[in-house]
Design a protein around this motif. Structure first.
Motif, PDB file in Angstrom:
ATOM      1  N   ALA A   1       0.860  -1.179   0.000  1.00 28.90           N
ATOM      2  CA  ALA A   1       0.000   0.000   0.000  1.00 28.90           C
ATOM      3  C   ALA A   1       0.897   1.229   0.000  1.00 28.90           C
ATOM      4  O   ALA A   1       1.665   1.444   0.946  1.00 28.90           O
ATOM      5  CB  ALA A   1      -0.918   0.004   1.217  1.00 28.90           C
ATOM      6  N   CYS A   2       0.819   2.016  -1.054  1.00 30.02           N
ATOM      7  CA  CYS A   2       1.608   3.231  -1.175  1.00 30.02           C
ATOM      8  C   CYS A   2       1.000   4.080  -2.286  1.00 30.02           C
ATOM      9  O   CYS A   2       0.157   3.599  -3.054  1.00 30.02           O
ATOM     10  CB  CYS A   2       3.075   2.920  -1.483  1.00 30.02           C
ATOM     11  SG  CYS A   2       3.386   2.350  -3.180  1.00 30.02           S
ATOM     12  N   PRO A   3       1.383   5.356  -2.394  1.00 39.72           N
ATOM     13  CA  PRO A   3       0.947   6.142  -3.550  1.00 39.72           C
ATOM     14  C   PRO A   3       1.405   5.484  -4.846  1.00 39.72           C
ATOM     15  O   PRO A   3       2.524   4.977  -4.933  1.00 39.72           O
ATOM     16  CB  PRO A   3       1.622   7.499  -3.325  1.00 39.72           C
ATOM     17  CG  PRO A   3       1.836   7.571  -1.843  1.00 39.72           C
ATOM     18  CD  PRO A   3       2.149   6.168  -1.425  1.00 39.72           C
ATOM     19  N   SER A   4       0.544   5.497  -5.841  1.00 40.63           N
ATOM     20  CA  SER A   4       0.869   4.817  -7.097  1.00 40.63           C
ATOM     21  C   SER A   4       1.837   5.620  -7.950  1.00 40.63           C
ATOM     22  O   SER A   4       2.341   5.111  -8.956  1.00 40.63           O
ATOM     23  CB  SER A   4      -0.410   4.545  -7.901  1.00 40.63           C
ATOM     24  OG  SER A   4      -1.102   5.752  -8.165  1.00 40.63           O
ATOM     25  N   THR A   5       2.085   6.865  -7.577  1.00 40.22           N
ATOM     26  CA  THR A   5       3.094   7.652  -8.280  1.00 40.22           C
ATOM     27  C   THR A   5       4.452   7.390  -7.639  1.00 40.22           C
ATOM     28  O   THR A   5       4.547   7.048  -6.461  1.00 40.22           O
ATOM     29  CB  THR A   5       2.765   9.149  -8.191  1.00 40.22           C
ATOM     30  OG1 THR A   5       2.653   9.523  -6.800  1.00 40.22           O
ATOM     31  CG2 THR A   5       1.454   9.455  -8.889  1.00 40.22           C
ATOM     32  N   GLY A   6       5.507   7.566  -8.396  1.00 37.73           N
ATOM     33  CA  GLY A   6       6.839   7.375  -7.841  1.00 37.73           C
ATOM     34  C   GLY A   6       7.411   6.026  -8.198  1.00 37.73           C
ATOM     35  O   GLY A   6       6.743   5.131  -8.716  1.00 37.73           O
TER      36      GLY A   6
ATOM     37  N   GLU B   1      -6.387   9.637   5.564  1.00 36.55           N
ATOM     38  CA  GLU B   1      -5.435   8.639   5.066  1.00 36.55           C
ATOM     39  C   GLU B   1      -5.481   7.372   5.908  1.00 36.55           C
ATOM     40  O   GLU B   1      -5.389   6.259   5.379  1.00 36.55           O
ATOM     41  CB  GLU B   1      -4.036   9.241   5.056  1.00 36.55           C
ATOM     42  CG  GLU B   1      -3.874  10.355   4.032  1.00 36.55           C
ATOM     43  CD  GLU B   1      -2.649  11.218   4.259  1.00 36.55           C
ATOM     44  OE1 GLU B   1      -2.290  11.990   3.352  1.00 36.55           O
ATOM     45  OE2 GLU B   1      -2.048  11.121   5.342  1.00 36.55           O
ATOM     46  N   ALA B   2      -5.629   7.523   7.212  1.00 36.23           N
ATOM     47  CA  ALA B   2      -5.718   6.346   8.091  1.00 36.23           C
ATOM     48  C   ALA B   2      -6.994   5.557   7.805  1.00 36.23           C
ATOM     49  O   ALA B   2      -6.982   4.321   7.799  1.00 36.23           O
ATOM     50  CB  ALA B   2      -5.667   6.787   9.554  1.00 36.23           C
ATOM     51  N   ALA B   3      -8.108   6.261   7.566  1.00 37.35           N
ATOM     52  CA  ALA B   3      -9.358   5.566   7.251  1.00 37.35           C
ATOM     53  C   ALA B   3      -9.240   4.804   5.936  1.00 37.35           C
ATOM     54  O   ALA B   3      -9.707   3.664   5.816  1.00 37.35           O
ATOM     55  CB  ALA B   3     -10.500   6.573   7.196  1.00 37.35           C
TER      56      ALA B   3
ATOM     57  N   ARG C   1      -7.194   1.753   6.522  1.00 36.37           N
ATOM     58  CA  ARG C   1      -7.949   0.719   7.249  1.00 36.37           C
ATOM     59  C   ARG C   1      -8.737  -0.147   6.260  1.00 36.37           C
ATOM     60  O   ARG C   1      -8.794  -1.384   6.393  1.00 36.37           O
ATOM     61  CB  ARG C   1      -8.892   1.379   8.257  1.00 36.37           C
ATOM     62  CG  ARG C   1      -9.561   0.399   9.222  1.00 36.37           C
ATOM     63  CD  ARG C   1     -10.429   1.118  10.240  1.00 36.37           C
ATOM     64  NE  ARG C   1      -9.657   2.084  10.998  1.00 36.37           N
ATOM     65  CZ  ARG C   1      -9.848   3.399  10.977  1.00 36.37           C
ATOM     66  NH1 ARG C   1     -10.810   3.909  10.220  1.00 36.37           N
ATOM     67  NH2 ARG C   1      -9.111   4.199  11.703  1.00 36.37           N
ATOM     68  N   ARG C   2      -9.326   0.494   5.258  1.00 38.59           N
ATOM     69  CA  ARG C   2     -10.068  -0.266   4.251  1.00 38.59           C
ATOM     70  C   ARG C   2      -9.133  -1.156   3.433  1.00 38.59           C
ATOM     71  O   ARG C   2      -9.477  -2.299   3.088  1.00 38.59           O
ATOM     72  CB  ARG C   2     -10.825   0.697   3.330  1.00 38.59           C
ATOM     73  CG  ARG C   2     -11.963   1.438   4.027  1.00 38.59           C
ATOM     74  CD  ARG C   2     -12.839   2.192   3.034  1.00 38.59           C
ATOM     75  NE  ARG C   2     -12.136   3.320   2.430  1.00 38.59           N
ATOM     76  CZ  ARG C   2     -12.118   4.545   2.940  1.00 38.59           C
ATOM     77  NH1 ARG C   2     -12.763   4.803   4.079  1.00 38.59           N
ATOM     78  NH2 ARG C   2     -11.477   5.527   2.330  1.00 38.59           N
TER      79      ARG C   2
ATOM     80  N   LYS D   1       5.509   8.603   8.292  1.00 40.82           N
ATOM     81  CA  LYS D   1       4.133   8.839   7.854  1.00 40.82           C
ATOM     82  C   LYS D   1       3.318   7.556   7.825  1.00 40.82           C
ATOM     83  O   LYS D   1       2.187   7.496   8.318  1.00 40.82           O
ATOM     84  CB  LYS D   1       4.129   9.519   6.485  1.00 40.82           C
ATOM     85  CG  LYS D   1       2.728   9.859   5.978  1.00 40.82           C
ATOM     86  CD  LYS D   1       1.989  10.770   6.963  1.00 40.82           C
ATOM     87  CE  LYS D   1       0.597  11.118   6.481  1.00 40.82           C
ATOM     88  NZ  LYS D   1       0.617  12.019   5.325  1.00 40.82           N
ATOM     89  N   ALA D   2       3.883   6.494   7.243  1.00 40.81           N
ATOM     90  CA  ALA D   2       3.190   5.210   7.245  1.00 40.81           C
ATOM     91  C   ALA D   2       3.026   4.694   8.671  1.00 40.81           C
ATOM     92  O   ALA D   2       2.015   4.070   9.006  1.00 40.81           O
ATOM     93  CB  ALA D   2       3.940   4.199   6.392  1.00 40.81           C
ATOM     94  N   GLY D   3       4.024   4.972   9.521  1.00 39.23           N
ATOM     95  CA  GLY D   3       3.919   4.563  10.917  1.00 39.23           C
ATOM     96  C   GLY D   3       2.808   5.284  11.644  1.00 39.23           C
ATOM     97  O   GLY D   3       2.121   4.703  12.504  1.00 39.23           O
ATOM     98  N   LEU D   4       2.596   6.552  11.318  1.00 41.24           N
ATOM     99  CA  LEU D   4       1.526   7.337  11.935  1.00 41.24           C
ATOM    100  C   LEU D   4       0.164   6.840  11.479  1.00 41.24           C
ATOM    101  O   LEU D   4      -0.672   6.419  12.297  1.00 41.24           O
ATOM    102  CB  LEU D   4       1.716   8.816  11.574  1.00 41.24           C
ATOM    103  CG  LEU D   4       0.587   9.793  11.924  1.00 41.24           C
ATOM    104  CD1 LEU D   4       0.344   9.821  13.420  1.00 41.24           C
ATOM    105  CD2 LEU D   4       0.923  11.191  11.419  1.00 41.24           C
ATOM    106  N   ALA D   5      -0.079   6.863  10.170  1.00 45.09           N
ATOM    107  CA  ALA D   5      -1.387   6.463   9.655  1.00 45.09           C
ATOM    108  C   ALA D   5      -1.648   4.978   9.877  1.00 45.09           C
ATOM    109  O   ALA D   5      -2.780   4.574  10.190  1.00 45.09           O
ATOM    110  CB  ALA D   5      -1.478   6.800   8.165  1.00 45.09           C
ATOM    111  N   GLY D   6      -0.596   4.159   9.734  1.00 50.03           N
ATOM    112  CA  GLY D   6      -0.768   2.722   9.858  1.00 50.03           C
ATOM    113  C   GLY D   6      -1.144   2.288  11.261  1.00 50.03           C
ATOM    114  O   GLY D   6      -2.023   1.435  11.448  1.00 50.03           O
ATOM    115  N   ARG D   7      -0.510   2.852  12.251  1.00 50.20           N
ATOM    116  CA  ARG D   7      -0.852   2.450  13.619  1.00 50.20           C
ATOM    117  C   ARG D   7      -2.219   2.980  14.022  1.00 50.20           C
ATOM    118  O   ARG D   7      -2.942   2.323  14.780  1.00 50.20           O
ATOM    119  CB  ARG D   7       0.250   2.898  14.573  1.00 50.20           C
ATOM    120  CG  ARG D   7       1.490   1.988  14.496  1.00 50.20           C
ATOM    121  CD  ARG D   7       2.615   2.445  15.375  1.00 50.20           C
ATOM    122  NE  ARG D   7       3.255   3.654  14.834  1.00 50.20           N
ATOM    123  CZ  ARG D   7       4.287   4.267  15.402  1.00 50.20           C
ATOM    124  NH1 ARG D   7       4.793   3.785  16.538  1.00 50.20           N
ATOM    125  NH2 ARG D   7       4.822   5.346  14.849  1.00 50.20           N
TER     126      ARG D   7
END
Length: 386
Positions: free
Chosen positions: A35-40, A69-71, A74-75, A91-97
């Motif tokens: 799960a990540c932004p599809s750009t880059g 982003e966290a919601a 979650r999906r 950032k992933a650690g923030l939203a992911g947790r």
């Protein structure tokens, strides 16, 4: 296992770490979802390595969008149905947790603590968040002992595991004289001029501004010396202007965000990375794998990734322009010593930083994390004895 990696950023060393893990985990027969932004670059390279991509359009920096982003994440977690979630960077650690909240075994990998990049109120807030959010991580994966020590010093009480970064030694092979010559010809470089190369995201963390400030003094002491900055990032326009302002004899080449840094590593006499903070930078390991010596600032991970005999000449204090100038000039003036150090660095990386070892240790960490959660669930269902 079904492994869900969540990453933002999608470039630089973090992207290469995630891609290497994806490739190794797919080879081991696991289902790997990203799960990540599809750009880059990360989405393209991870899919090529066998990952299933779930588009997670998250911004790199924290802000008002984090709850949305966290919601969304979650999906995506429900859709992936993972056995373990691996969160990469702040950032992933923030939203992911926030999204998972410990309901699935969760490994958080800081890739350098967020509070190391901040000052004042923001640093305090970042530290408080990490102390609170550690309850939602089954394990915190650090890439250096110093990164773990910094977490403990900040009173982040977690189940820590230290697994240093690794390099694909079949990809980053020893670049000998023939490869050096071919690389210089292909890049339009002089075959004999001393060349220092900095590979890294163009941002304040990596310290390229310090390198450009030091370069004129280095070039005066080592006539004909050249410097190349390899990478892209938010500071590219500012650094380009800083490079253009240098006098013509001290010119610097900005190579941009290249798809493969190996030709630049092969062409280099020395690879330099004057970072302000790190967990354990990946670019120096890649440089050493190609047989190139490195010059690093003494930030977390640097001392641990260098051969012990290289500490005196390969490490300098962070934010010390005079030390950077002196060490760069001394190294570039002695190509034979650079070659000797590079050969020793290659042996060290092969012994200590093989990516196959990293992948095996991370897989064990996943299994331990899953077993820990299952054990806790069993314990919680057993009635207490009177």
């Amino acid at each position: 296992m079904t492994i869900l990696h969540v990453s933002q950023p999608v470039d630089g060393g973090v992207a290469r770490v995630v891609t290497d893990l994806v490739r190794g985990q797919r080879a081991a027969g696991h289902r790997v979802v990203l799960a990540c932004p599809s750009t880059g670059r990360l989405s393209r390279e991870a899919m090529a390595a066998g990952a299933e991509l779930l588009d997670w359009p998250a911004r790199r920096s924290p802000g008002p969008s984090v709850l949305t982003e966290a919601a969304a994440l979650r999906r995506l977690v429900r859709k992936a149905g993972p056995d373990v979630v691996h969160l990469h960077s702040a950032k992933a650690g923030l939203a992911g947790r926030l999204a998972v909240r410990g309901r699935v075994p969760t490994v958080f990998q800081p890739h350098a603590w967020s509070f190391a990049a901040a000052t004042g109120v923001l640093a305090d807030a970042s530290t408080r968040w990490e102390r609170y959010a550690t309850r939602w991580a089954t394990s915190v994966l650090c890439v250096s002992e110093q990164e773990r020590a910094d977490g403990l010093m900040a009173r982040i009480n977690a189940d820590y595991t230290v697994i240093p970064n690794g390099v694909d030694l079949a990809h980053y092979t020893l670049a000998e004289r023939a490869e050096r010559r071919a690389a210089r010809l292909s890049l339009g470089l002089d075959l004999n001029e001393p060349l220092a190369v900095c590979v890294g995201r163009l941002c304040r963390q990596k310290g390229q501004d310090l390198l450009l400030a030091a370069w004129p003094a280095v070039a005066r002491r080592v006539p004909g010396a050249r410097l190349a900055l390899v990478g892209g990032g938010p500071d590219a326009p500012v650094l380009a202007a800083q490079a253009r302002a240098l006098p013509e004899p001290y010119r610097v080449r900005l190579a941009g965000d290249v798809p493969d840094p190996r030709p630049w590593l092969a062409a280099a006499d020395l690879v330099v990375l004057p970072s302000r903070w790190e967990g354990m930078a990946l670019a120096p390991l890649e440089a050493m794998a190609t047989g190139r010596p490195v010059l690093l600032t003494d930030v977390p991970g640097a001392r641990e990734q260098l051969p012990p005999g290289d500490h005196q000449v390969g490490l300098i204090p962070a934010n010390d322009p005079a030390a950077l100038t002196n060490a760069l000039a001394a190294a570039l003036a002695d190509p034979l010593e650079c070659a000797r150090r590079g050969a020793a660095a290659r042996v060290w990386v092969c012994e200590r930083h093989d990516i196959s070892t990293v992948i095996a240790r991370v897989s064990k960490l996943y299994r331990d994390s899953i077993e820990s959660i299952e054990s806790d669930h069993v314990t919680s269902r057993v009635p207490a004895r009177s």
